[in-house]
Design a protein around this motif. Structure first.
Motif: not given
Length: 140
Positions: A7-10, A13-15, A31-34, A44-50
């Motif tokens: 997994l990428t770093k982003q 983080l999301v996971y 997003l708020e917690r990060l 967009a990065t959070v959404y794409n990661s999810l």
């Protein structure tokens, strides 16, 4: 789970935000917690990661009657119960009786591929508040 591809770093983080939370967060919650933890990451990065994490079996996407999805790091088969007052979502591991599923097949002629049961009710906190409010209004 696709363990072959790191997994990428982003995505990590999301996971980990979903995995170590005590709830079933939305993308906005994540997003708020990060951001609160000092990470600079876009929506967009959070959404794409999810999307990636759900497609590869790391997370489950939950649609529990809301307009937004929630995410769950517990990917083994289970169901959910949702408080109709505060929106709290909890896991339910009680099995659905085979007799019920057989009856559904008999009644509908569907071939069941997946079962995702969502139960609605009052969580213990809201139920006790409702009981307290009823008792107080009865006393007036």
């Amino acid at each position: 789970m696709d363990a072959k591809k790191p997994l990428t770093k982003q995505r990590q983080l999301v996971y980990h935000t979903v995995l170590h939370g005590d709830d079933h967060p939305t993308a906005a919650d994540i997003l708020e917690r990060l951001h609160a933890a000092g990470h600079r990451i876009s929506y967009a990065t959070v959404y794409n990661s999810l999307r990636y994490l759900t497609e590869h079996g790391f997370l489950r996407e939950l649609k529990v009657g809301e307009t937004v999805s929630r995410y769950d790091a517990r990917v083994e088969p289970h169901h959910h119960i949702v408080c109709r007052v505060c929106g709290r979502v909890d896991e339910v591991f009680a099995p659905i009786p085979d007799a019920y599923l057989h009856q559904v097949v008999e009644d509908t002629r569907y071939r069941i591929e997946d079962v995702d049961l969502v139960i609605h009710g009052l969580c213990p906190d809201c139920a006790s508040r409702t009981s307290r409010d009823s008792a107080e209004s009865a006393g007036h």
